[in-house]
Design an enzyme around this catalytic site. Structure first.
Site, short mmCIF file in Angstrom:
data_model
loop_
_atom_site.label_atom_id
_atom_site.label_comp_id
_atom_site.label_asym_id
_atom_site.label_seq_id
_atom_site.Cartn_x
_atom_site.Cartn_y
_atom_site.Cartn_z
CB CYS A 7 50.51 47.70 38.79
SG CYS A 7 49.20 48.67 39.86
CG ASP A 30 40.43 42.64 26.93
OD1 ASP A 30 40.06 43.09 28.07
OD2 ASP A 30 40.34 41.45 26.68
CG HIS A 46 46.10 49.07 42.63
ND1 HIS A 46 46.27 48.00 41.79
CD2 HIS A 46 45.53 48.74 43.83
CE1 HIS A 46 45.49 46.85 42.45
NE2 HIS A 46 45.13 47.32 43.40
CG ASN A 86 32.85 43.62 34.09
OD1 ASN A 86 31.75 44.14 33.84
ND2 ASN A 86 33.73 43.19 33.32
N GLY A 92 31.70 40.30 37.52
CA GLY A 92 32.49 39.72 36.90
C GLY A 92 33.80 40.28 36.63
CB THR A 94 38.88 38.56 35.77
OG1 THR A 94 39.06 39.41 34.90
CG2 THR A 94 37.12 37.75 35.52
CG HIS A 99 39.47 46.87 34.25
ND1 HIS A 99 39.68 46.22 35.50
CD2 HIS A 99 38.59 46.16 33.44
CE1 HIS A 99 39.23 45.25 35.52
NE2 HIS A 99 38.24 44.98 34.31
CG HIS A 101 35.76 45.93 29.83
ND1 HIS A 101 36.84 45.09 29.39
CD2 HIS A 101 35.73 45.83 30.92
CE1 HIS A 101 36.79 44.34 30.31
NE2 HIS A 101 36.34 44.63 31.51
P1 AMP Z 1 37.35 42.10 33.97
O1 AMP Z 1 36.93 40.83 33.60
O2 AMP Z 1 36.24 43.33 33.64
O3 AMP Z 1 38.02 42.24 35.23
O4 AMP Z 1 38.28 42.41 32.82
C1 AMP Z 1 39.80 42.07 32.91
C2 AMP Z 1 40.16 42.10 31.33
O5 AMP Z 1 41.52 42.10 31.30
C3 AMP Z 1 39.59 40.98 30.48
O6 AMP Z 1 38.89 41.39 29.41
C4 AMP Z 1 40.80 40.17 29.88
O7 AMP Z 1 40.69 39.77 28.67
C5 AMP Z 1 41.79 41.58 30.06
N1 AMP Z 1 43.36 40.90 30.00
C6 AMP Z 1 43.91 40.05 31.14
N2 AMP Z 1 45.10 40.03 30.90
C7 AMP Z 1 45.65 40.87 29.70
C8 AMP Z 1 46.61 41.38 29.31
N3 AMP Z 1 47.71 40.75 29.56
N4 AMP Z 1 46.51 42.24 28.02
C9 AMP Z 1 45.19 42.97 27.93
N5 AMP Z 1 44.33 42.59 28.48
C10 AMP Z 1 44.31 41.49 29.27
ZN ZN Z 2 47.21 47.80 40.11
#
Ligand code: AMP
Ligand code: ZN
Length: 113
Positions: A7, A30, A46, A86, A92, A94, A99, A101
């Site tokens: 967000c 990313d 969100h 994910n 997985g 995080t 989102h 990828h």
């Molecule tokens: P996931 O692990 O599927 O939740 O993907 C989260 C993704 O967000 C990971 O691939 C991180 O590298 C990416 N990520 C985390 N912080 C940032 C950021 N500030 N800018 C760009 N990507 C980010």
């Molecule tokens: Zn959000």
């Protein structure tokens, strides 16, 4: 949503390298790329994860897939690409904002680890 990293990226409070934006979708590179081209597509509302997609918000998901096709065309990803969402701890995930990828420009293995 307060305290949500994506967000904050959408609002511009956290910087990002934008690759696409429209009314529904924001996409950015990313920060820890897992392929030579690795972008993240998020809905501009969100939604916590794929488990929270429903009839009220699924238009955002359709718009994200349209955006992915547009970016794939612009980036000339004719050899192919992978789209990954994910979900939750075992999946997985995080960051708790839905989102997708977009991974490309290398030969991706299957099944994933
Ligand atoms: P996931 O692990 O599927 O939740 O993907 C989260 C993704 O967000 C990971 O691939 C991180 O590298 C990416 N990520 C985390 N912080 C940032 C950021 N500030 N800018 C760009 N990507 C980010
Ligand atoms: Zn959000």
């Amino acid at each position: 949503m307060e305290d949500c990293l994506f967000c904050k990226i959408i609002s511009g409070d956290v910087p990002s390298t934008k690759v696409y934006e429209d009314e529904y979708v924001y996409a950015f590179l990313d920060i820890a790329p897992q392929a030579p081209f690795h972008a993240v597509f998020v809905p501009k509302i969100h939604i916590k994860s794929p488990a929270f997609i429903d009839s009220e918000n699924s238009l955002y998901v359709a718009k994200i897939y349209e955006a992915i096709a547009t970016v794939a065309k612009n980036e000339k990803l004719e050899k192919g690409f992978r789209v990954v969402a994910n979900c939750g701890e075992d999946g997985g995930q995080t960051v708790g904002h839905l989102h997708f990828h977009l991974l490309a420009r290398r030969n991706l293995q299957w099944p994933p680890g």
